[in-house]
Design an enzyme around this catalytic site. Structure first.
Site, PDB file in Angstrom:
ATOM      1  N   ASP A   1      35.547  52.097  27.408  1.00 41.19           N
ATOM      2  CA  ASP A   1      36.993  52.143  27.227  1.00 41.19           C
ATOM      3  C   ASP A   1      37.253  52.760  25.837  1.00 41.19           C
ATOM      4  O   ASP A   1      37.213  53.978  25.682  1.00 41.19           O
ATOM      5  CB  ASP A   1      37.491  50.691  27.355  1.00 41.19           C
ATOM      6  CG  ASP A   1      38.977  50.557  27.518  1.00 41.19           C
ATOM      7  OD1 ASP A   1      39.704  51.285  26.854  1.00 41.19           O
ATOM      8  OD2 ASP A   1      39.426  49.701  28.301  1.00 41.19           O
TER       9      ASP A   1
ATOM     10  N   GLU B   1      26.085  50.037  31.213  1.00 43.96           N
ATOM     11  CA  GLU B   1      27.395  49.406  31.037  1.00 43.96           C
ATOM     12  C   GLU B   1      28.219  49.551  32.306  1.00 43.96           C
ATOM     13  O   GLU B   1      27.985  50.460  33.104  1.00 43.96           O
ATOM     14  CB  GLU B   1      28.160  50.092  29.885  1.00 43.96           C
ATOM     15  CG  GLU B   1      28.105  49.348  28.578  1.00 43.96           C
ATOM     16  CD  GLU B   1      28.898  48.043  28.574  1.00 43.96           C
ATOM     17  OE1 GLU B   1      29.165  47.471  29.646  1.00 43.96           O
ATOM     18  OE2 GLU B   1      29.245  47.595  27.470  1.00 43.96           O
ATOM     19  N   ASP B   2      29.177  48.679  32.460  1.00 42.53           N
ATOM     20  CA  ASP B   2      30.104  48.840  33.582  1.00 42.53           C
ATOM     21  C   ASP B   2      31.221  49.817  33.236  1.00 42.53           C
ATOM     22  O   ASP B   2      31.641  50.595  34.081  1.00 42.53           O
ATOM     23  CB  ASP B   2      30.693  47.480  34.010  1.00 42.53           C
ATOM     24  CG  ASP B   2      31.295  46.708  32.849  1.00 42.53           C
ATOM     25  OD1 ASP B   2      30.797  46.841  31.716  1.00 42.53           O
ATOM     26  OD2 ASP B   2      32.263  45.967  33.069  1.00 42.53           O
TER      27      ASP B   2
ATOM     28  N   LYS C   1      36.621  55.735  30.887  1.00 40.88           N
ATOM     29  CA  LYS C   1      38.061  55.971  30.698  1.00 40.88           C
ATOM     30  C   LYS C   1      38.229  56.789  29.430  1.00 40.88           C
ATOM     31  O   LYS C   1      38.544  56.237  28.363  1.00 40.88           O
ATOM     32  CB  LYS C   1      38.767  54.626  30.459  1.00 40.88           C
ATOM     33  CG  LYS C   1      39.312  53.932  31.655  1.00 40.88           C
ATOM     34  CD  LYS C   1      40.156  52.762  31.133  1.00 40.88           C
ATOM     35  CE  LYS C   1      40.379  51.719  32.164  1.00 40.88           C
ATOM     36  NZ  LYS C   1      41.074  50.538  31.593  1.00 40.88           N
TER      37      LYS C   1
ATOM     38  N   ARG D   1      35.173  39.350  39.485  1.00 42.35           N
ATOM     39  CA  ARG D   1      33.880  40.032  39.311  1.00 42.35           C
ATOM     40  C   ARG D   1      33.134  40.194  40.635  1.00 42.35           C
ATOM     41  O   ARG D   1      32.343  41.102  40.804  1.00 42.35           O
ATOM     42  CB  ARG D   1      32.975  39.242  38.355  1.00 42.35           C
ATOM     43  CG  ARG D   1      33.431  39.204  36.906  1.00 42.35           C
ATOM     44  CD  ARG D   1      32.303  38.678  36.025  1.00 42.35           C
ATOM     45  NE  ARG D   1      32.759  38.198  34.736  1.00 42.35           N
ATOM     46  CZ  ARG D   1      32.921  38.953  33.658  1.00 42.35           C
ATOM     47  NH1 ARG D   1      32.684  40.233  33.709  1.00 42.35           N
ATOM     48  NH2 ARG D   1      33.325  38.414  32.510  1.00 42.35           N
TER      49      ARG D   1
ATOM     50  N   PHE E   1      43.943  49.161  34.597  1.00 43.24           N
ATOM     51  CA  PHE E   1      43.078  48.000  34.409  1.00 43.24           C
ATOM     52  C   PHE E   1      42.336  47.741  35.721  1.00 43.24           C
ATOM     53  O   PHE E   1      42.938  47.460  36.754  1.00 43.24           O
ATOM     54  CB  PHE E   1      43.875  46.758  33.989  1.00 43.24           C
ATOM     55  CG  PHE E   1      42.981  45.700  33.425  1.00 43.24           C
ATOM     56  CD1 PHE E   1      42.691  45.686  32.066  1.00 43.24           C
ATOM     57  CD2 PHE E   1      42.381  44.755  34.241  1.00 43.24           C
ATOM     58  CE1 PHE E   1      41.826  44.732  31.531  1.00 43.24           C
ATOM     59  CE2 PHE E   1      41.523  43.803  33.730  1.00 43.24           C
ATOM     60  CZ  PHE E   1      41.234  43.794  32.368  1.00 43.24           C
ATOM     61  N   VAL E   2      41.018  47.871  35.653  1.00 47.02           N
ATOM     62  CA  VAL E   2      40.194  47.848  36.864  1.00 47.02           C
ATOM     63  C   VAL E   2      39.379  46.558  36.916  1.00 47.02           C
ATOM     64  O   VAL E   2      38.839  46.115  35.897  1.00 47.02           O
ATOM     65  CB  VAL E   2      39.250  49.070  36.865  1.00 47.02           C
ATOM     66  CG1 VAL E   2      38.316  49.040  38.066  1.00 47.02           C
ATOM     67  CG2 VAL E   2      40.065  50.355  36.882  1.00 47.02           C
TER      68      VAL E   2
ATOM     69  N   LYS F   1      28.967  40.585  30.400  1.00 48.00           N
ATOM     70  CA  LYS F   1      28.576  40.224  31.749  1.00 48.00           C
ATOM     71  C   LYS F   1      28.830  41.358  32.740  1.00 48.00           C
ATOM     72  O   LYS F   1      28.245  41.416  33.817  1.00 48.00           O
ATOM     73  CB  LYS F   1      29.411  39.009  32.230  1.00 48.00           C
ATOM     74  CG  LYS F   1      29.236  37.744  31.458  1.00 48.00           C
ATOM     75  CD  LYS F   1      30.187  36.687  32.063  1.00 48.00           C
ATOM     76  CE  LYS F   1      30.239  35.457  31.234  1.00 48.00           C
ATOM     77  NZ  LYS F   1      31.283  34.520  31.718  1.00 48.00           N
ATOM     78  N   GLY F   2      29.767  42.226  32.400  1.00 49.94           N
ATOM     79  CA  GLY F   2      30.334  43.150  33.386  1.00 49.94           C
ATOM     80  C   GLY F   2      29.346  44.022  34.120  1.00 49.94           C
ATOM     81  O   GLY F   2      29.577  44.410  35.261  1.00 49.94           O
TER      82      GLY F   2
ATOM     83  N   ASP G   1      35.989  41.962  35.267  1.00 50.04           N
ATOM     84  CA  ASP G   1      36.858  40.796  35.436  1.00 50.04           C
ATOM     85  C   ASP G   1      38.231  40.977  34.814  1.00 50.04           C
ATOM     86  O   ASP G   1      38.460  41.874  34.000  1.00 50.04           O
ATOM     87  CB  ASP G   1      36.218  39.576  34.756  1.00 50.04           C
ATOM     88  CG  ASP G   1      36.327  39.657  33.225  1.00 50.04           C
ATOM     89  OD1 ASP G   1      35.964  40.716  32.666  1.00 50.04           O
ATOM     90  OD2 ASP G   1      36.790  38.681  32.609  1.00 50.04           O
TER      91      ASP G   1
HETATM   92  C1  PRP Z   1      33.831  45.340  28.627  1.00 50.52           C
HETATM   93  C2  PRP Z   1      32.713  46.255  29.086  1.00 50.52           C
HETATM   94  C3  PRP Z   1      32.200  46.840  27.821  1.00 50.52           C
HETATM   95  C4  PRP Z   1      33.418  46.876  26.927  1.00 50.52           C
HETATM   96  C5  PRP Z   1      33.945  48.259  26.897  1.00 50.52           C
HETATM   97  O1  PRP Z   1      33.274  44.123  28.271  1.00 50.52           O
HETATM   98  O2  PRP Z   1      31.728  45.555  29.787  1.00 50.52           O
HETATM   99  O3  PRP Z   1      31.178  46.048  27.248  1.00 50.52           O
HETATM  100  O4  PRP Z   1      34.391  45.994  27.487  1.00 50.52           O
HETATM  101  O5  PRP Z   1      35.084  48.329  26.092  1.00 50.52           O
HETATM  102  P1  PRP Z   1      35.150  49.247  24.793  1.00 50.52           P
HETATM  103  O6  PRP Z   1      34.642  50.609  25.170  1.00 50.52           O
HETATM  104  O7  PRP Z   1      36.641  49.235  24.501  1.00 50.52           O
HETATM  105  O8  PRP Z   1      34.355  48.603  23.725  1.00 50.52           O
HETATM  106  P2  PRP Z   1      34.143  42.802  28.063  1.00 50.52           P
HETATM  107  O9  PRP Z   1      34.433  42.619  26.605  1.00 50.52           O
HETATM  108  O10 PRP Z   1      35.326  42.846  28.995  1.00 50.52           O
HETATM  109  O11 PRP Z   1      33.138  41.644  28.472  1.00 50.52           O
HETATM  110  P3  PRP Z   1      32.482  41.306  29.898  1.00 50.52           P
HETATM  111  O12 PRP Z   1      31.583  42.482  30.261  1.00 50.52           O
HETATM  112  O13 PRP Z   1      31.705  40.068  29.636  1.00 50.52           O
HETATM  113  O14 PRP Z   1      33.589  41.116  30.904  1.00 50.52           O
END
Ligand code: PRP
Length: 177
Positions: free
Chosen positions: A102, A98-99, A130, A164, A151-152, A41-42, A158
């Protein structure tokens, strides 16, 4: 208990950077449709702003759901598609949006999956990166901001589904009662 009072990137600065990214993307992609693949969703707020900053009319906006299992704050390395695309991207110029990147686990998996569908080109735009946290390499072309290992939340990101809706990006701190 958590609080998100420290602003990492204010809303105006995000908006300015999103416009710059849109200009870069506009210049790089030849005429014709850009297939934006937004990862739920991010990324939903970033996609909404980025798409509106693109000037051409032919921008297709598609959505994918991805989940990675593990603790609430980190990815476990196991990725699953919870909602797939409902269009064929073969021969198309595709931009994954992507948002945040990580560990890189999500995008590493997704890139391999979408490459199998033979797009003409496949690039990645992320609002936040990151790099300190990376365990799997990701070839990312457009980065909004490189940030430290905090943690942002906000602007689509979220913690336990909260925050969000905030317009700026904030750091989530744990506070003792
Ligand atoms: C977050 C973000 C990426 C992923 C990145 O999604 O939107 O999809 O984590 O992390 P990574 O590089 O360690 O794989 P999240 O799982 O928090 O779901 P959301 O977007 O629905 O909040």
């Amino acid at each position: 208990m958590f609080k998100a009072e420290r602003i990492l990137i204010p809303a105006e600065q995000i908006q300015q950077r999103v416009r710059e990214m849109a200009n870069e993307i506009e210049a790089d992609f030849q005429d014709g449709p850009i297939y934006i693949v937004s990862i739920l969703k991010g990324a939903f707020i970033f996609v909404a702003d980025l798409a509106r900053a693109l000037k051409r009319p032919c921008v297709r906006i598609e959505f994918m759901g991805i989940s990675s299992y593990g603790s609430q704050k980190t990815s476990s390395g196991q990725v699953k598609v919870t909602r797939d695309l409902d269009v064929n991207i073969e021969g198309q110029n595709v931009l994954i949006v992507e948002d945040i990147i990580d560990s890189g686990v999500t995008l590493s998996y997704l890139t391999r999956l979408l490459e199998q569908r033979k797009p003409k080109s496949l690039e990645i735009a992320t609002l936040l990166d990151k790099p300190e946290r990376r365990i799997q390499p990701v070839r990312v072309k457009y980065v909004g901001f490189t940030i430290p290992d905090e943690f942002v939340v906000g602007y689509g990101l979220d913690y336990a589904e909260d925050y969000r809706n905030l317009s700026d990006l904030r750091i989530l701190d744990s506070v003792s009662m």
